[in-house]
Scaffold this active site. Sequence first.
Site, mmCIF file in Angstrom:
data_model
loop_
_atom_site.group_PDB
_atom_site.id
_atom_site.type_symbol
_atom_site.label_atom_id
_atom_site.label_comp_id
_atom_site.label_asym_id
_atom_site.label_seq_id
_atom_site.Cartn_x
_atom_site.Cartn_y
_atom_site.Cartn_z
ATOM 1 C CE LYS A 23 41.060 31.135 43.702
ATOM 2 N NZ LYS A 23 42.442 31.368 44.166
ATOM 3 N NE ARG A 93 42.481 27.224 45.487
ATOM 4 C CZ ARG A 93 41.584 26.654 44.681
ATOM 5 N NH1 ARG A 93 40.695 25.790 45.164
ATOM 6 N NH2 ARG A 93 41.566 26.965 43.402
ATOM 7 N N GLY A 102 47.869 39.945 41.208
ATOM 8 C CA GLY A 102 48.600 40.879 42.055
ATOM 9 C C GLY A 102 48.353 40.582 43.514
ATOM 10 C CG MET A 104 49.450 35.563 49.210
ATOM 11 S SD MET A 104 48.815 34.630 50.574
ATOM 12 C CE MET A 104 48.161 33.235 49.735
ATOM 13 N NE ARG A 337 39.169 31.797 36.567
ATOM 14 C CZ ARG A 337 40.370 31.977 37.065
ATOM 15 N NH1 ARG A 337 40.547 32.829 38.046
ATOM 16 N NH2 ARG A 337 41.390 31.306 36.617
ATOM 17 C CG HIS A 455 39.727 69.391 16.448
ATOM 18 N ND1 HIS A 455 40.639 68.798 15.615
ATOM 19 C CD2 HIS A 455 38.732 69.879 15.655
ATOM 20 C CE1 HIS A 455 40.232 68.938 14.362
ATOM 21 N NE2 HIS A 455 39.072 69.586 14.363
ATOM 22 C CB SER A 764 19.741 68.549 20.352
ATOM 23 O OG SER A 764 20.792 67.620 20.280
ATOM 24 C CB CYS A 831 23.801 65.881 19.492
ATOM 25 S SG CYS A 831 23.973 67.592 20.009
ATOM 26 C CE1 TYR A 851 18.810 63.018 18.755
ATOM 27 C CE2 TYR A 851 16.456 63.460 18.925
ATOM 28 C CZ TYR A 851 17.748 63.902 18.692
ATOM 29 O OH TYR A 851 17.990 65.222 18.409
HETATM 30 P P1 ADP Z 1 44.658 31.231 41.295
HETATM 31 O O1 ADP Z 1 43.685 32.179 41.876
HETATM 32 O O2 ADP Z 1 45.968 31.851 40.980
HETATM 33 O O3 ADP Z 1 44.072 30.433 40.173
HETATM 34 P P2 ADP Z 1 44.256 28.930 42.981
HETATM 35 O O4 ADP Z 1 43.889 29.160 44.401
HETATM 36 O O5 ADP Z 1 43.183 28.545 42.078
HETATM 37 O O6 ADP Z 1 45.036 30.211 42.481
HETATM 38 O O7 ADP Z 1 45.384 27.839 42.980
HETATM 39 C C1 ADP Z 1 46.162 27.574 41.866
HETATM 40 C C2 ADP Z 1 46.241 26.124 41.598
HETATM 41 O O8 ADP Z 1 46.698 25.432 42.756
HETATM 42 C C3 ADP Z 1 44.922 25.458 41.281
HETATM 43 O O9 ADP Z 1 44.585 25.624 39.950
HETATM 44 C C4 ADP Z 1 45.237 24.017 41.584
HETATM 45 O O10 ADP Z 1 45.913 23.429 40.510
HETATM 46 C C5 ADP Z 1 46.162 24.133 42.763
HETATM 47 N N1 ADP Z 1 45.414 23.889 44.006
HETATM 48 C C6 ADP Z 1 44.802 24.776 44.799
HETATM 49 N N2 ADP Z 1 44.214 24.151 45.845
HETATM 50 C C7 ADP Z 1 44.459 22.839 45.697
HETATM 51 C C8 ADP Z 1 44.101 21.667 46.432
HETATM 52 N N3 ADP Z 1 43.364 21.743 47.519
HETATM 53 N N4 ADP Z 1 44.551 20.494 45.966
HETATM 54 C C9 ADP Z 1 45.295 20.427 44.850
HETATM 55 N N5 ADP Z 1 45.658 21.466 44.114
HETATM 56 C C10 ADP Z 1 45.245 22.666 44.533
HETATM 57 MG MG MG Z 2 42.771 29.183 40.138
#
Ligand code: ADP
Ligand code: MG
Length: 882
Positions: A23, A93, A102, A104, A337, A455, A764, A831, A851
């Site tokens: 990210k 984030r 899974g 945070m 992504r 088998h 083989s 094989c 092969y």
């Molecule tokens: P995930 O990895 O679960 O996608 P994100 O870090 O992308 O988590 O955050 C989820 C959502 O939170 C983003 O898609 C966006 O909508 C919102 N978000 C994250 N950072 C910001 C920000 N700086 N301003 C506004 N919305 C945000």
């Molecule tokens: Mg996201």
Amino acid sequence: MSNKFVYLFEEGNASMKALLGGKGANLAEMTNIGLPVPPGFTISTDACRAYYENNKSITPEIIDQITKDFKSIEEKTNKKFGDKVNPLLVSVRSGAMFSMPGMMDTILNLGLNDETVIAIGEKTDNMRFAYDSYRRFIQMFSDVVLEIPKFRFENVLDKYKEKFGYENDTQLTVDDLKDIVKDFKAIVKKESGRDFPQVPNEQLMEAVNAVFRSWNNARAIAYRNLYDIPHNLGTAVNVQSMVFGNMGDDSGTGVAFTRNPATGEKKLYGEFLMNAQGEDVVAGIRTPKSIEELQDIMPEVFEQFSVITNNLENHYKDMQDIEFTIEQGKLYILQTRNGKRTINASLRVAVEMVEEGLLTQDEAILRIDPKQLDQLLHPTFDGETMKMAVPIATGLPASPGAATGKVYFTAEDAVKAASTGEKVVLVRKETSPEDIEGMNVAQGILTSRGGMTSHAAVVARGMGKCCVAGCEMVKVDEDSKIFAVGDIKINEGDFISLDGSTGKVYPGSIKTVEPTLSGDFAKLMSWADDRRILGVRTNADTPRDAETSLSFGAEGIGLCRTEHMFFDEERIPVVREMILSETLTKRNKALNKLLPMQKKDFKGLFKVMKGFPVTIRLLDPPLHEFLPTDEKDIIALAEEMEMNVSELKEVINSLHEFNPMLGHRGCRLAVTYPEIAQMQTRAIIEAALEVEDEEKTTIIPEIMIPLVGIKSELDYVKEIVVQTAEKIMEEKGKRTDYLVGTMIEVPRAALTADEIASNADFFSFGTNDLTQMTFGFSRDDAGKFISEYREKEVLTDDPFQSIDVDGVGKLVEMAVKLGKSVKPNMKMGVCGEHGGDPKSVEFFNKVGLQYVSCSPYRVPIARLSAAQAVLKNNGTPGSDQR
Ligand code: ADP
Ligand code: MG
Ligand code: MG
């Protein structure tokens, strides 16, 4: 480790995923190509590792760097953290190198407290928005940092909505929200024993701490184990100034793919919500609108968004999955992504991107995950029905595809039920060659024992049939015709469903969807064929399998297991007669009955294969496999053979072996019963001569001697083969070329491959047996412990699925070198089941084999993998490739 731990978005780029997480690296890249990304910085994965080395606390050095970069955001946004007039709010984030559900969750609106909330409300003249943001922040912070369950807060929201009869949370008024904030704070006090933190800096540090901590929570660890992600990578943390999609009806938030992730169609595909924040779109609180509707609501923003998404796709040269927010009519991009997609979409996107000039053919070939091709060739479960399905057990994903049917516990019962038109699933502890007919009529096969080369697994893959093997959780009682998983009992005639691609077993029936092959598939495969060096053959025993494999692009048969032809209903009595004959005369009489049958089989194969090479292996399995085990069957056979029952039982007992896999099988049979090898050779050579005549093609049969470990074994059996072949050709007054080669599947053969090569026309590699004997793992029993080995990281891969490069691979490499030192141009192939495994194919390409041969349904996987192997080596194959 450098001493820089914190990077402004301007300081990073897309190649820094290991350091900044996926990210963060992409946020940096987008910032640098000039997209509207709210300013921010990334605390690196190095900092996460430092956190763990420093007793799970953030070092002062790192805190300094965070503080410094934080100032930079304040300057850029002209706002101040905690300011009572113009406060800065941020999101925190998480983001590791590999996307990891899974981990945070994101915290939004950090920096709000009882004072800044009022400032925000006054500044935007929107108190409702300010308190909506505050309640969201308390909720997210409490969930992530204080570990107070989300539902506690959701219950409060629901209570208010119910009380006032609101349908949507957008209907909550500012006064409602103020009350909700109060209630939320009371929950925090009660659950955590402290007041909700009011100092923005403390909020920030606690949040960063929580992200680092979450790297090692149980969910994250389990996820990494499942997907083989190393545990020491650590996660990065992104701190970014907030933009607000919940500022009113000119604001919103959404997600979009640059192409349709299900079909690959080149058309923006996504959803958004007006007056919403963060995950509202995916949370299902309100029904989102399709992205096209944005065109009507905010035409200019839509236009700008289309341009940006297009640019992003061109920039990354791949379909993007993009998160965005609109704040009062202004667009911000928050994430991009490479989008996850189905195999059909993968192929279409790759092929169309080549046509659009975005990708080269080489790049397109490397884009496709060969293993995903499986989905194209087999039925899959219907997506909608699947959503409701809960598996009751998981075994090995032994052969892909989806199957639904009624459970039967014996091949006989399965055949009977299938003949009335029922769809059946065969459930057995393990299968044996006697079960072939039952497997053949079944939609899928479930076994509680055995591994990836048991088998059941091998035969099912050959048939292209779904199989879940080694499902130890399932307790099969074949006598009572019932199986149990814990308390759940499944009786004969009950429906179950199997997913051979995941190994999951479901109760009841699930709708399946038949596959279709698109033109994109054909196009991509033809590009792959142009590049690969390895030939791709198939393991096929019948003309039908051979035909299937040709349609998938096979260029020959690398392994025909002659014994599979022996189990036919008409033949098994003759085979038994042959085995039970006490005298050579009697045995020859039985073999004479088998001869025309085998000859017919081989003619069938030669005809279908139209001059492509066909390798036929002489009889391999221990003979007792052909004999009955049931009392009832033994009595019937005794009658047929005009023997008395106890006499027959004695013979059967005498054939019993303690370790049949290491017993009287392979070339050892030909040494003891040369007449069997003679009959098979005669069948092969006569078939070749006749087909050459009938079809006017050249057939060069490749006769393969199994399980050789000693050169003199090969010498002995080859002599029988050659003498027989020469005699027949003399008889017939006609000649055909033929080759006599050997399998390399006993470690001793690999170690003495130079000696063996001197008398072999080809090698083989039988990597199934070679793996079994090199590890000393019985392939029929290894299922029991290999999964536990992998869980405990004693082994990272199942060596029966993917070749063990360090051990078994070393033997292969050595045998190739030794063999070529004697015969530089000797034909060598594989094989074993590994011939259809992408990682193994890459290895075989590297060591310079000619092969690989795999089951028919894996032929496309092998073709693509072989091309990728060449491309990954920058176009240069192994040093000693032909
Ligand atoms: P995930 O990895 O679960 O996608 P994100 O870090 O992308 O988590 O955050 C989820 C959502 O939170 C983003 O898609 C966006 O909508 C919102 N978000 C994250 N950072 C910001 C920000 N700086 N301003 C506004 N919305 C945000
Ligand atoms: Mg996201
Ligand atoms: Mg073998």
